[in-house]
Motif scaffolding. Structure first.
Motif, PDB file in Angstrom:
ATOM      1  N   ALA A 128      -3.787  -0.715  -0.852  1.00  0.00           N
ATOM      2  CA  ALA A 128      -2.829  -1.192  -1.846  1.00  0.00           C
ATOM      3  C   ALA A 128      -3.343  -1.078  -3.274  1.00  0.00           C
ATOM      4  N   ASP A 129      -4.651  -0.918  -3.441  1.00  0.00           N
ATOM      5  CA  ASP A 129      -5.213  -0.894  -4.782  1.00  0.00           C
ATOM      6  C   ASP A 129      -6.202   0.248  -5.005  1.00  0.00           C
ATOM      7  N   GLN A 130      -6.193   1.227  -4.094  1.00  0.00           N
ATOM      8  CA  GLN A 130      -7.198   2.284  -4.194  1.00  0.00           C
ATOM      9  C   GLN A 130      -6.771   3.508  -3.415  1.00  0.00           C
ATOM     10  N   THR A 131      -6.886   4.673  -4.052  1.00  0.00           N
ATOM     11  CA  THR A 131      -6.735   5.893  -3.278  1.00  0.00           C
ATOM     12  C   THR A 131      -8.023   6.122  -2.488  1.00  0.00           C
ATOM     13  N   LEU A 132      -7.861   6.708  -1.294  1.00  0.00           N
ATOM     14  CA  LEU A 132      -9.018   6.967  -0.430  1.00  0.00           C
ATOM     15  C   LEU A 132      -9.230   8.458  -0.191  1.00  0.00           C
ATOM     16  N   GLY A 133      -8.139   9.189  -0.133  1.00  0.00           N
ATOM     17  CA  GLY A 133      -8.222  10.623   0.096  1.00  0.00           C
ATOM     18  C   GLY A 133      -6.956  11.293  -0.390  1.00  0.00           C
ATOM     19  N   ILE A 134      -7.110  12.476  -1.000  1.00  0.00           N
ATOM     20  CA  ILE A 134      -5.962  13.183  -1.572  1.00  0.00           C
ATOM     21  C   ILE A 134      -6.017  14.640  -1.137  1.00  0.00           C
ATOM     22  N   GLY A 135      -4.922  15.115  -0.574  1.00  0.00           N
ATOM     23  CA  GLY A 135      -4.781  16.515  -0.211  1.00  0.00           C
ATOM     24  C   GLY A 135      -3.762  17.159  -1.137  1.00  0.00           C
ATOM     25  N   ALA A 168       0.830  -1.209   0.000  1.00  0.00           N
ATOM     26  CA  ALA A 168       0.000   0.000   0.000  1.00  0.00           C
ATOM     27  C   ALA A 168       0.859   1.252   0.000  1.00  0.00           C
ATOM     28  N   LEU A 169       1.958   1.238   0.748  1.00  0.00           N
ATOM     29  CA  LEU A 169       2.857   2.397   0.783  1.00  0.00           C
ATOM     30  C   LEU A 169       3.468   2.653  -0.588  1.00  0.00           C
ATOM     31  N   ALA A 170       3.846   1.573  -1.273  1.00  0.00           N
ATOM     32  CA  ALA A 170       4.425   1.735  -2.613  1.00  0.00           C
ATOM     33  C   ALA A 170       3.395   2.328  -3.574  1.00  0.00           C
TER      34      ALA A 170
END
Length: 507
Positions: A416-423, A395-397
């Motif tokens: 590991a397979d999905q963004t959840l939140g982006i700032g 997930a970190l990668a």
């Protein structure tokens, strides 16, 4: 009788154009292959050797480089001394020069081309004749592009001086671009002393970033097949300035992934990226990442769009959908919306190296190599007591891969397979952390999420906030003079933290 010199490598429309010139009272003078083409068509044509009294030599390297040609082109018709010099040397004025250049760009595209073959396709006589005619465009017509033949014939009938000047300017633009391609081939240094890029206008745009700004879309002479410039639009209204920028950003993100992936972009930032075993599953994850922001978004997929995925996308307002292909039934569903732009693009043959990128500033240009650095678990250094699990490392990668495409200050919360939140784009890092976690915690898949930062934490408040909002692992470059504070805070909360030593600012 007026005289025209014709010497073209591209014979498209040549015979018809030559007949049009003869109908308008021109004597035709030609070289080599052009002469043979015209003669075979039954057109009266004089060879250059008959004019110059000198044969072509050096395997055709020297043909038109002769005073009987260049003096005839360059002589000023309004200068009695020039005209007297022509008469004294029995030189007839040349009133039209039609030349297109050796196919240097096409030659160097061949994977097996040798340097000697490339050098042989550097045209000398052609640019010289064209530039001479363009310099004397008050009297001489220049024709460098077969697409202009019909306009030239009409312009001759009307003695269109404005068109003659436009064609002269086109000569200098094309010869400059030609020389720039040669320079880049001979010296592919990414940061040369003199930077001379060349682009061709694809289209005028309705407007720029805003409706009061003018804009146009230019492409490289031979664009990379995985670039937006090589995409084929199947449906929808023409791309806008902002569409093009957003689509280019989406493709840059998509190139990071080999497994089925869907990237959703708004305003140059990802609002959702999902990976899956099939493209429908990847879409579900990209959509679930931020169902609100995806509205009006740009979607890029690296697999063909099937019917199931198309039916889900059809429910939304989307600006662009890009994919290698659309199944027939999927296309039929998506094309029901007249404004959505559907594009096909090669996503399979992604090159490892994508060269440089430029940014214009007032009075200059910045050039840098692209940020193609990608960190894997092997590049991560564990700096906390708690070590990340294998799933957390994965997930970190993933989060680290995404964060380099987010405007700084950038924070990505992900599985590991999905963004959840982006700032993105905040003036302080804690602001980006708060935005990313606010969005991420609305996702049903939040438990066990990790966080990535494009640059180091200047103080421990970001780690403290992340810990209090259930982040279990963090990746960041490290390098702050206060790294110790952030590490201690992670240890206090039992968070695994890794550093990479690589910053990924994107301004």
């Amino acid at each position: 009788m007026k005289r025209a010199v014709l010497s073209v490598s591209d014979k498209t429309g040549l015979v018809s154009f030559a007949k049009g010139l003869i109908d308008r009272g021109f004597e035709l003078v030609s070289t080599g292959g052009t002469h043979r083409e015209l003669a075979a068509a039954g057109i009266a044509v004089t060879s250059v050797e008959e004019v110059t009294g000198f044969p072509e030599m050096l395997d055709g390297r020297v043909k038109t480089l002769h005073p009987k040609i260049h003096a005839g082109i360059l002589a000023r018709r309004d200068d009695p001394a020039h005209m007297e010099a022509l008469a004294n040397h029995d030189i007839q004025p040349i009133d039209l020069v039609c030349v297109n250049l050796y196919p240097f760009a096409a030659t160097i595209k061949r994977p097996d081309v040798t340097r000697a073959e490339a050098i042989e396709q550097i045209d000398i006589g052609g640019p010289s004749a064209l530039r001479a005619a363009a310099k004397n465009s008050d009297s001489v017509w220049t024709v460098v592009d077969p697409a202009d033949y019909e306009a030239v014939l009409t312009g001759l009938d009307q003695d269109d001086a404005h068109l003659r000047q436009k064609l002269a300017a086109k000569v200098f633009a094309i010869t400059a671009a030609y020389d720039a391609q040669i320079v880049h081939y001979l010296d592919p240094e990414p940061f040369p002393e003199h930077f001379t890029p060349t682009y061709i206008k694809r289209q005028d745009l309705r407007y720029g970033e805003n409706s009061h700004q003018q804009a146009a879309f230019y492409v490289e002479p031979d664009p990379n097949p995985t670039s937006l410039a090589a995409a084929k639009q199947l449906h929808g209204k023409e791309l806008s300035y902002n569409n093009i920028k957003d689509a280019d950003a989406a493709l840059a993100m998509l190139r990071e992934f080999s497994e089925p992936a869907v990237v959703a972009v708004k305003h140059m930032n990802p609002c959702g990226i999902g990976l899956g075993k099939a493209i429908e599953g990847a879409w579900d994850k990209a959509y679930a990442a931020d169902p609100m922001s995806i509205f009006g978004g740009i979607i890029a997929l690296n697999r063909s769009v099937d019917l199931a995925t198309a039916e889900k996308m059809h429910k939304l307002f989307l600006e662009i959908i890009m994919a290698p292909a659309f199944d027939d039934d999927a296309y039929a569903v998506l094309a029901k919306k007249k404004n959505v732009r559907l594009l096909t693009i090669n996503t399979a043959d992604t090159p490892a190296e994508l060269g440089t990128e430029t940014t214009a500033i007032y009075g200059g240009l910045l050039i840098q190599t692209r940020d193609n650095q990608t960190e894997t678990p092997a590049d991560m250094t564990v700096v906390t007591t708690v070590k990340p699990t294998d799933e957390q490392l994965k997930a970190l990668a993933f989060a680290q891969t995404v964060v380099k495409h987010v405007k700084s200050n950038a924070i990505v919360v992900a599985q590991a397979d999905q963004t959840l939140g982006i700032g993105a784009g905040q003036m302080n890092r804690i602001g980006s952390v708060e935005l990313a976690l606010t969005q991420a915690q609305q996702n049903d898949n939040f438990a066990g999420a990790v966080m990535a930062s494009d640059a180091f934490f200047p103080m421990d408040d970001c780690v403290d906030y992340a810990a209090k909002h259930d982040i279990k692992a963090i990746i960041q470059p490290g390098g702050s003079i206060r790294d110790k504070d952030s590490i201690e805070k992670a240890n206090q909360y039992g968070i695994a933290m890794v550093t990479t030593g690589i910053r990924h600012f994107r301004h």
